[in-house]
Scaffold this active site. Structure first.
Site, PDB file in Angstrom:
ATOM      1  N   ASN A 143       0.842  -1.215   0.000  1.00  0.00           N
ATOM      2  CA  ASN A 143       0.000   0.000   0.000  1.00  0.00           C
ATOM      3  C   ASN A 143       0.872   1.259   0.000  1.00  0.00           C
ATOM      4  O   ASN A 143       0.345   2.368   0.079  1.00  0.00           O
ATOM      5  CB  ASN A 143      -0.975   0.016   1.193  1.00  0.00           C
ATOM      6  N   SER A 199       2.596   2.626   2.210  1.00  0.00           N
ATOM      7  CA  SER A 199       2.543   3.505   3.385  1.00  0.00           C
ATOM      8  C   SER A 199       3.958   3.806   3.884  1.00  0.00           C
ATOM      9  O   SER A 199       4.176   4.820   4.537  1.00  0.00           O
ATOM     10  CB  SER A 199       1.707   2.870   4.502  1.00  0.00           C
ATOM     11  N   PHE A 243       5.406  -9.772   4.446  1.00  0.00           N
ATOM     12  CA  PHE A 243       6.219  -8.717   5.070  1.00  0.00           C
ATOM     13  C   PHE A 243       5.376  -7.530   5.513  1.00  0.00           C
ATOM     14  O   PHE A 243       5.826  -6.748   6.344  1.00  0.00           O
ATOM     15  CB  PHE A 243       7.222  -8.140   4.051  1.00  0.00           C
ATOM     16  N   SER A 247       9.921 -11.392  14.601  1.00  0.00           N
ATOM     17  CA  SER A 247      11.039 -10.605  15.110  1.00  0.00           C
ATOM     18  C   SER A 247      11.596 -11.239  16.381  1.00  0.00           C
ATOM     19  O   SER A 247      10.858 -11.862  17.158  1.00  0.00           O
ATOM     20  CB  SER A 247      10.524  -9.202  15.436  1.00  0.00           C
ATOM     21  N   TYR A 266       4.030  -2.806  18.861  1.00  0.00           N
ATOM     22  CA  TYR A 266       4.590  -3.420  17.657  1.00  0.00           C
ATOM     23  C   TYR A 266       5.016  -4.859  17.952  1.00  0.00           C
ATOM     24  O   TYR A 266       4.635  -5.795  17.247  1.00  0.00           O
ATOM     25  CB  TYR A 266       5.803  -2.608  17.152  1.00  0.00           C
ATOM     26  N   LYS A 326       3.589  -8.881  16.670  1.00  0.00           N
ATOM     27  CA  LYS A 326       4.362 -10.029  16.151  1.00  0.00           C
ATOM     28  C   LYS A 326       4.038 -11.291  16.962  1.00  0.00           C
ATOM     29  O   LYS A 326       3.849 -12.369  16.404  1.00  0.00           O
ATOM     30  CB  LYS A 326       5.866  -9.732  16.204  1.00  0.00           C
ATOM     31  N   ASN A 345      16.445   3.313  13.731  1.00  0.00           N
ATOM     32  CA  ASN A 345      17.392   2.232  14.024  1.00  0.00           C
ATOM     33  C   ASN A 345      18.830   2.699  13.845  1.00  0.00           C
ATOM     34  O   ASN A 345      19.102   3.689  13.175  1.00  0.00           O
ATOM     35  CB  ASN A 345      17.104   1.020  13.123  1.00  0.00           C
ATOM     36  N   ARG A 358      23.841  -6.202  19.624  1.00  0.00           N
ATOM     37  CA  ARG A 358      22.808  -6.752  18.740  1.00  0.00           C
ATOM     38  C   ARG A 358      23.443  -7.665  17.700  1.00  0.00           C
ATOM     39  O   ARG A 358      24.612  -7.552  17.384  1.00  0.00           O
ATOM     40  CB  ARG A 358      22.072  -5.613  18.006  1.00  0.00           C
TER      41      ARG A 358
END
Ligand code: NAD
Ligand code: UFG
Length: 337
Positions: free
Chosen positions: A32, A34, A80, A124, A149, A153, A198, A230
């Site tokens: 879409n 966005s 996704f 995630s 968020y 998930k 990020n 990370r």
């Protein structure tokens, strides 16, 4: 037979389209826009030299989706599409639940009505929560999420497990990504956030002169240099993991979970240093207060993906920095450059 890619114009989706086309799959993309634009898909065509159909369509639009399923022979879906900004999800939880969970439910309903029961889903590492100790392994109980968020998930994973439990003709692969960074070696596609939430996009925007300095969120964590650690994974390795996951899902039924990470941890200051060394460009930074909800460590046990999918991340942190920089330098304003 085609693979439908939802959110295929986005960062990970566009890289996955390239690798699927190169592996010989036919694809159909919906988005879409966005958080993207169709220029990324035009560039996918340029890189791959292959044609495919793409549509502007929201995953919550069941009629639109149904039409696409009727027009194409869709064998499986790589899903996704979703909103992904942790901070924004705390301000707009309803929008996140509606888009991510409502959208997935609409999509799965249309899939079922069209007899398509194979899905690879973008989950995630955030579902491991704060309770589990690194390295995270797929057999661990999921933890408590710290933002809407992450909760989307976790819920979607559970919804997809329930769907398989009720109808074991489904084949569902849940991929838990660690920290995707980097870009395609061509420098034609990459991550293009309007505001970088990020670490790697922030570093590269400082390097290209769009931001003055990086704010390092805390240096008192119980890690070797005090900054958060990370598991950064090159987006092309991640994309190749999707090709393996779809190869795996197509001939089977069941639910399988795979971590897609390298198994190695890098600290914030470690990534800054690697970026400076790989590119020769300085990245000024300041230490600031820790960010709410951040954990000290997050990295994968990546053994299961190797044992079952035969997949392993090959690209190191230097390569992640070089490829990020090529994309950023050539496209300082993303796809609007
Ligand atoms: P992205 O924003 O670049 O891509 C997501 C795409 O989905 C965008 O193109 C967006 O326009 C589209 N989209 C959003 N809502 C939609 C809807 N309702 N209908 C149709 N299209 C819609 O993000 P990304 O980094 O490529 O992430 C892809 C997926 O991987 C997301 O589900 C994300 O949550 C997940 N994930 C990402 C990371 C990460 O750090 N990038 C980590 C773990 C999981
Ligand atoms: N960081 C900074 N400064 C910044 C941005 C980040 O110091 O400007 C630090 C963070 O504190 C953290 C590390 O860099 O220690 C990585 O932060 P990111 O925001 O790049 O990534 P996270 O690990 O916080 O989040 C990622 C995904 C989320 C996902 C989460 C858990 O972006 O979608 O992993 O899997 F939920």
């Amino acid at each position: 037979m085609s693979i439908l890619i939802t959110g295929g114009a986005g960062y990970i989706g566009s890289h996955t389209c390239v690798e699927l086309l190169s592996a010989g799959y036919d694809i159909v993309v919906i988005d879409n826009y966005s958080n993207s634009c169709n220029e990324s898909l035009e560039r996918v065509k340029k890189i791959s030299g292959k044609e495919f159909s793409y549509y502007e369509c929201d995953i919550r639009n069941k009629e639109g989706l149904d039409k696409i399923f009727k027009e194409h022979n869709i064998e499986a879906v790589i899903h996704f599409a979703g909103l992904k900004a942790v901070g924004e999800s705390c301000q707009k939880p309803l929008e996140y639940y509606d888009n991510n969970i409502g959208g997935t439910i609409a999509l799965v309903e249309v899939m079922r009505n069209n007899g398509c029961k194979k899905m690879v889903f973008s989950s995630s590492a955030t579902v491991y929560g704060e309770e589990n100790q690194v390295p995270f392994i797929e057999t661990m109980k999921t933890g408590t999420t710290t933002n809407p968020y992450g909760t989307t998930k976790l819920y979607i994973e559970n919804i997809l497990k329930d769907i398989y439990a009720a109808d074991n003709e489904w084949s569902i692969v849940l991929l838990r990504y660690f920290n995707p960074v980097g870009a395609h070696i061509s420098g034609l596609i990459g991550e293009a956030p309007s505001f970088p939430n990020n670490l790697m996009p922030y570093i590269s925007q400082v390097a290209v002169g769009k931001r003055e300095f990086l704010s390092v969120f805390g240096n008192n964590y119980p890690t070797p240099d005090g900054t958060g650690v990370r598991d950064y994974i090159h987006v092309v390795d991640l994309a190749l993991g999707h090709v393996k996951a779809i190869d795996f899902a197509l001939p089977r039924t069941g639910v399988e979970i795979f971590n897609l990470g390298t198994g190695n941890g890098t600290s914030v200051l470690g990534l800054v240093k690697a970026f400076e060394e790989a590119t020769g460009v300085p990245v000024p930074y300041k230490i600031v207060e820790p960010r709410a909800g951040d954990v000290a460590y997050s990295y994968a046990n990546a053994q299961k993906a190797l044992d079952i999918l035969g997949w392993k991340a090959e690209r190191d942190v230097t390569k992640m920095c070089e490829d990020t920089w090529r994309w950023q330098k050539n496209n300082p304003n993303g796809y609007n450059s």
